[in-house]
Write a protein that holds these residues in place. Structure first.
Motif, short mmCIF file in Angstrom:
data_model
loop_
_atom_site.label_atom_id
_atom_site.label_comp_id
_atom_site.label_asym_id
_atom_site.label_seq_id
_atom_site.Cartn_x
_atom_site.Cartn_y
_atom_site.Cartn_z
N LEU A 1 -1.68 -5.29 -11.05
CA LEU A 1 -1.30 -3.92 -10.75
C LEU A 1 -1.95 -3.38 -9.47
CD1 LEU A 1 -1.36 -2.24 -14.28
CD2 LEU A 1 0.50 -3.46 -13.13
N GLN A 2 -2.95 -4.10 -8.97
CA GLN A 2 -3.65 -3.62 -7.77
C GLN A 2 -2.75 -3.62 -6.55
OE1 GLN A 2 -7.25 -5.91 -7.35
NE2 GLN A 2 -8.15 -5.11 -9.25
N ILE A 3 -1.66 -4.34 -6.63
CA ILE A 3 -0.73 -4.40 -5.50
C ILE A 3 0.09 -3.12 -5.39
CG2 ILE A 3 1.24 -5.40 -6.74
CD1 ILE A 3 1.73 -7.18 -4.32
N LEU A 4 0.10 -2.32 -6.45
CA LEU A 4 0.90 -1.10 -6.46
C LEU A 4 0.21 0.05 -5.74
CD1 LEU A 4 2.19 -1.02 -10.17
CD2 LEU A 4 3.33 -1.99 -8.15
N ALA A 5 1.02 0.87 -5.08
CA ALA A 5 0.51 2.10 -4.48
C ALA A 5 0.22 3.09 -5.61
CB ALA A 5 1.54 2.68 -3.52
N PRO A 6 -0.64 4.09 -5.36
CA PRO A 6 -0.99 5.05 -6.42
C PRO A 6 0.22 5.69 -7.10
CG PRO A 6 -2.47 5.30 -4.56
CD PRO A 6 -1.42 4.33 -4.13
N ARG A 7 1.22 6.08 -6.31
CA ARG A 7 2.41 6.72 -6.90
C ARG A 7 3.20 5.72 -7.74
NH1 ARG A 7 3.70 11.76 -8.25
NH2 ARG A 7 4.41 12.76 -6.33
N GLU A 8 3.26 4.47 -7.29
CA GLU A 8 3.97 3.44 -8.06
C GLU A 8 3.27 3.20 -9.40
OE1 GLU A 8 5.63 0.98 -4.15
OE2 GLU A 8 3.80 0.35 -5.19
#
Length: 230
Positions: free
Chosen positions: A163-170
């Motif tokens: 999940l670290q690949i996701l941007a905060p909003r994602e």
């Protein structure tokens, strides 16, 4: 989301003759659907699916010889080169086998006593490449039985690292998906447009290599993103 075929070819797998006939009658009456085959047990379901290559398989869970969960796993599981699109049907909305079916690769599930329009919509939804998890069902069932779906996550699990690949909003959108919110509800919650939500959902699926919302919900629980239950 994929473009559905002009005519959706459906395989109905159900051991109860009366229920099977009902499904076939309802679906055959639709101008955009064709029932290409029927199966009365899990082994026959696999054989028919491999031969007929339907667009959507309506799969009962409790069938003789081989149950619907194992049949689903073989047809849509991670080792399947061309995963089938499977709609699982069940008698009980708290049937724990439903969760195993979703883990096995099913695109969603429906109760057998659902009205005909819901069955028709479910087949069309899955044919488009979408999953079928009603928000209320996701919140109540997956939330209540999350521990049966996945083991308790480690402090830093592989899923959490993904999940670290996701941007905060994602990440925020994924959390709301895991709570069972629809795109419209997510849009309302975040005060953004439904089209923007669709864009975020598409990015999440691409970045995490997810097929649909079912896989997104399961990943979120494995990562400990949404541990709360009703």
């Amino acid at each position: 989301m994929s473009v559905p075929p002009a005519v959706i070819r459906v395989l109905v797998c159900e051991d109860q003759a009366l229920v099977r006939t009902g499904f076939v009658t309802i679906l055959s009456a639709q101008p955009d659907m064709e029932v290409v085959g029927e199966a009365v047990d899990g082994r026959a379901a696999i054989s028919a699916a491999q031969e007929l290559k339907p667009d959507v398989i309506v799969m009962d869970i409790r069938m003789p010889l081989l149950d619907g969960i194992e049949a689903t796993r073989r047809l849509a599981g991670p080792e399947s080169p061309n995963p089938a699109k499977i709609l699982v049907v069940t008698t009980f909305n708290v049937d724990e086998y439903v969760y195993e079916a979703l883990r096995a690769g099913a695109s969603g599930f429906l109760l057998k006593d659902a009205p005909p329009p819901e069955l028709i919509n479910a087949v069309r939804t899955i044919a488009r490449g979408e999953s079928l998890l009603a928000p209320a069902v996701t919140r109540t069932l997956i939330g209540r039985y999350a521990e049966r779906l996945v083991p308790s996550p480690a402090p830093v699990s592989p899923e959490r690292e993904r999940l670290q690949i996701l941007a905060p909003r994602e990440l925020e959108v994924l959390l709301l998906i895991s709570k069972g919110l629809s795109n419209a509800e997510i849009a309302s919650e975040l005060v953004i447009s439904p089209e923007t939500v669709k864009t975020y959902v598409s990015r999440i699926f691409t970045k995490l290599d997810l097929r649909d919302r079912v896989q997104a919900v399961i990943l979120a629980y494995r990562a400990g993103l949404a541990p709360g239950r009703d």
